[in-house]
Design a protein around this motif. Structure first.
Motif, mmCIF file in Angstrom:
data_model
loop_
_atom_site.group_PDB
_atom_site.id
_atom_site.type_symbol
_atom_site.label_atom_id
_atom_site.label_comp_id
_atom_site.label_asym_id
_atom_site.label_seq_id
_atom_site.Cartn_x
_atom_site.Cartn_y
_atom_site.Cartn_z
ATOM 1 N N TYR A 5 0.861 -1.218 0.218
ATOM 2 C CA TYR A 5 -0.428 -0.300 0.003
ATOM 3 C C TYR A 5 0.226 1.137 0.018
ATOM 4 N N LYS A 6 1.409 1.264 1.129
ATOM 5 C CA LYS A 6 2.519 2.246 0.839
ATOM 6 C C LYS A 6 3.401 2.311 -0.347
ATOM 7 N N GLU A 7 3.687 1.270 -1.136
ATOM 8 C CA GLU A 7 4.709 1.292 -2.273
ATOM 9 C C GLU A 7 3.415 2.066 -3.286
ATOM 10 N N GLY A 20 -7.842 0.491 -5.121
ATOM 11 C CA GLY A 20 -8.498 -0.858 -5.378
ATOM 12 C C GLY A 20 -8.705 -2.310 -4.098
ATOM 13 N N SER A 21 -8.087 -3.272 -4.423
ATOM 14 C CA SER A 21 -7.147 -4.378 -3.298
ATOM 15 C C SER A 21 -6.075 -3.659 -2.744
ATOM 16 N N VAL A 22 -5.434 -3.204 -2.850
ATOM 17 C CA VAL A 22 -4.300 -2.838 -2.182
ATOM 18 C C VAL A 22 -4.521 -2.210 -0.566
ATOM 19 N N ARG A 23 -5.652 -1.004 -0.915
ATOM 20 C CA ARG A 23 -6.280 -0.185 0.048
ATOM 21 C C ARG A 23 -6.975 -1.078 0.986
ATOM 22 N N ALA A 24 -8.090 -1.666 0.196
ATOM 23 C CA ALA A 24 -8.954 -2.770 0.685
ATOM 24 C C ALA A 24 -8.187 -3.358 2.302
ATOM 25 N N LYS A 25 -6.990 -3.883 1.733
ATOM 26 C CA LYS A 25 -6.285 -4.512 2.205
ATOM 27 C C LYS A 25 -5.737 -4.101 4.054
ATOM 28 N N ALA A 26 -5.511 -3.468 3.044
ATOM 29 C CA ALA A 26 -4.097 -2.350 4.095
ATOM 30 C C ALA A 26 -5.139 -1.631 5.036
ATOM 31 N N THR A 27 -6.211 -1.516 4.856
ATOM 32 C CA THR A 27 -6.908 -0.779 5.652
ATOM 33 C C THR A 27 -8.370 -1.204 6.219
ATOM 34 N N VAL A 28 -7.904 -3.345 6.337
ATOM 35 C CA VAL A 28 -8.947 -3.939 7.154
ATOM 36 C C VAL A 28 -9.418 -3.568 8.532
ATOM 37 N N GLN A 29 -10.908 -3.343 8.822
ATOM 38 C CA GLN A 29 -11.059 -3.397 11.001
ATOM 39 C C GLN A 29 -11.431 -4.494 10.689
#
Lengths: 88, 592
Positions: B146-148, B197-206
């Motif tokens: 996500y950072k990348e 996309g999916s990168v953010r969804a995975k990195a921000t899961v709560q």
């Protein structure tokens, strides 16, 4: 004559019940096979894989059936409405 | 009044005596207003819409009007300043799109109660519960990527701004500099899309625990429908005894539909609600206690009234005249031609199956099938066939059509319009469009949305046609009053909701988008409607049997109908899209 089922009838009913539960288990098993074997295998096909990768990258829920369920539709609409304004 | 013999009903049966169709008595009584499920669907649907309005409309996002005006002013100024969409233009467009009442804290609370089970890949329990530790582990795993992605977007933005500054220094008169700026901006947008996309969804899961909310929703939904049940001569206690089971099937169907692979292929909860219900009823048998809860028509009609509120007529001009021609001219032609083909060439036994399959194939899949089947009182099995076929063919087309479009190098606007006009469901349209890139996806999604709006007109047309022409003896003239008696009244609620909300939406301008579509519709009525349809389809599954389904499938006629109709749809949509986007309005195409 007694209305009570005979031993063989009882056995028959029991057998039918077992068969019914077995069929239900097979049905559920087929759903499992579909989710974890058949469809993932399908993704390896050259025609299917690239489309599935695009869906995954964009994080799209292909199962939505109406425009309000899709976030992309809202973005598309906003973009296109603003984009074609200069041509109207 | 004597019941009317219908050509759609098996010989010897009458409309009123057929157990699989819901029919109004052929006379009007005021008591119908509280004795019939059609009217209760209207009252309950409107109750929810009004509650939504009362919650959302008085609570707009802070400075909404100012922010909308500011974004519009920037868009207008940038349109006048440069011959392409500048960085500022995109930022203003994003800011305008980000203004939503659903982002407000109260809306998020409502959403929590109405949310479906979450997505999962290998452990189904994760659709209902995700611990803080598991969520943290997922975030940690996804964070580097996500950072990348964020860094890449930031760098691309810097390049885009620099290229644009060069073009601006030449007063946007240098074609080469303009092209370079446009190229850099496109790259920035592409990377931004990737980041979102999916990168953010995975990195921000709560972390979440949905079980208490689902139990709460079970009680709330049950109470909501009990209002009508009290007047519909249905045993309330027996209804409640079975309702929890029905709700459970709906939840399990949603869990299956949210499995990552199923989700990608587009096999959503509606399909699994039917499949699970049918599996149970055709093997171990539906439990007796669930019988009174299987109020398919009641759930589906209430859902349809809510769907009416989502049919906003001003959306048909979203992509200008070309969109109207592709979605609103081709679709009715294909619908009528397919129906006529089914009746005259295929000699379909059931007119209701014919129109339901035709509408679901050429309009918008599941939603069109539900609306049309209810308008013409199709049998449950007929709706099941239409929905099942639509989902299978949609999955195939979602892969085949974009692959073909890309392989022959078709223009993304043409390809997008083709996809939007032919693939049944919105999700599959967006997925197929995404394969063509952002432009293709935007065009595809917009065309589909315009086509979605058409089901209001089609459901109304089918209801009138069925009352006036189909459900009467050959050559019989039906009076206006007779049409009124037979008319499925819930369609009135469906149309009224559409008209009222459309007027409000148009009158509010840009604020309508924020407060109506991204307010009480996406924030309340849409989610409620989703649950009602899931309940309806679970109910259909639990009361259907394979033998009856096989009877309707005799000779494979529904498949032949679907394939032939879809072939015509593919040819006509492509032709119309080419004429409109390339011959008549090429400026719009160039501008997208």
């Amino acid at each position: 004559m007694s209305d009570k089922p005979t031993e063989s009838e009882k056995l028959n009913i029991f057998g039918q019940r077992i068969k019914a539960w077995l069929l239900l288990a097979i049905g559920l098993g087929l759903i499992w096979v579909m989710a974890f074997a058949a469809l993932p295998l399908g993704q390896r096909l050259p025609a299917v894989g690239p489309v599935m990768d695009a869906i995954e990258r964009a994080d799209i829920d292909a199962g939505t059936y109406w425009y309000t369920q899709s976030e992309e539709t809202a973005r598309a609409q906003m973009f296109i409405r603003n984009a074609i304004r200069r041509y109207e | 009044m004597a019941p009317v013999q219908s050509p759609a009903i098996p010989s010897g049966a009458t409309l009123e005596s057929s157990p699989d169709v819901v029919i109004d008595k052929q006379k009007w009584e005021w008591s119908e207003l509280y004795k019939k499920e059609d009217w209760w669907a209207i009252w309950l649907g409107f109750l929810l819409i009004i509650v939504g309005m009362l919650i959302f409309l008085p609570r707009p996002p802070a400075d909404m009007a100012e922010n909308l005006a500011k974004a519009d002013a920037v868009l207008q100024a940038e349109d006048a300043r440069a011959p392409f969409r500048t960085v500022e233009w995109h930022k203003a467009n994003d800011a305008k799109g980000g203004l939503r009442a659903t982002n407000e804290p109260y809306a998020k609370t409502i959403s929590k109660w109405l949310q479906k089970p979450d997505r999962w890949s290998s452990n189904p329990a994760e659709s209902l519960y995700l611990s803080e530790a598991a969520a943290a582990a997922r975030r940690a795993k996804a964070e580097p990527a996500y950072k990348e992605a964020q860094e890449a977007t930031k760098a691309a933005l810097t390049r885009a701004e620099a290229a644009q500054a060069l073009a601006a220094a030449a007063f946007f008169q240098d074609a080469q500099l303009n092209a370079a700026a446009e190229q850099n901006i496109a790259e920035w947008r592409q990377l931004r899309e990737k980041e979102r996309g999916s990168v953010r969804a995975k990195a921000t899961v709560q972390a979440y625990n949905k079980i208490p909310y689902h139990i709460g929703l079970l009680i709330l939904t049950g109470l909501f429908f009990t209002i009508g049940i009290l007047f519909l001569k249905i045993d309330t206690t027996k209804f409640w005894k079975g309702f929890w089971f029905l709700f459970l099937i709906a939840v399990v169907a949603m869990i299956i539909g949210n499995q990552e692979t199923m989700r990608k292929y587009g096999f959503g909860d509606v399909l699994w609600a039917i499949v699970l219900g049918m599996l149970i009823s055709n093997t171990v048998g539906a439990p007796k206690f669930v019988k009174e809860a299987l109020q398919t028509e009641y759930f589906i009609k209430t859902g349809l009234v809510l769907l009416g509120a989502e049919i906003l007529f001003s959306k048909i001009v979203a992509i200008g005249v070309p969109g109207i021609f592709v979605a609103w001219v081709v679709t009715p032609i294909v619908l009528v031609a397919t129906y006529a083909f089914g009746q005259r060439i295929l000699k379909m036994e059931s007119k209701t199956l014919n129109i339901t399959v035709s509408a679901d194939m050429c309009v918008c899949g599941v939603s069109a099938a539900i609306a049309t089947a209810s308008a013409c009182r199709a049998k449950k099995e007929e709706l099941t066939i239409a929905v099942g076929m639509s989902m299978l063919f949609t999955a195939v087309m979602m892969i085949a059509l974009p692959t073909f479009i890309v392989s022959i190098g078709m223009h993304p606007v043409l390809g997008g319009a083709w996809i939007g006009g032919t693939i049944d469901s919105t999700g599959a349209v967006v997925a197929a469009g995404a394969f063509l890139g952002e432009t293709g996806m935007f065009v595809a999604a917009t065309i589909k949305m315009i086509q979605n709006v058409m089901i209001g007109v089609i459901a109304f047309g089918v209801a009138v046609y069925w009352c006036a022409r189909v459900e009467c003896a050959p050559g019989q003239m039906v009076s206006k009053m007779e049409i009124w008696y037979r008319f499925p009244k819930f369609v009135l609620g469906f149309i009224a909701a559409s008209i009222v909300i459309s007027i409000m939406y148009s009158a509010m301008g840009s604020a309508g988008e924020v407060m109506i579509e991204h307010g009480f519709i996406r924030g309340l009525t849409r989610d409620a409607r989703d649950w009602f349809f899931a309940l309806a389809f679970a109910s259909i599954g639990l009361s259907s049997n394979f033998r009856e389904l096989a009877h309707h499938f005799k000779g494979g006629k529904p498949v032949i109908l679907y394939v032939c109709g879809q072939s015509l749809n593919l040819i006509l949509t492509l032709t119309m899209a080419y004429i409109m986007f390339f011959l008549v309005f090429p400026a719009i195409t160039a501008g997208l």
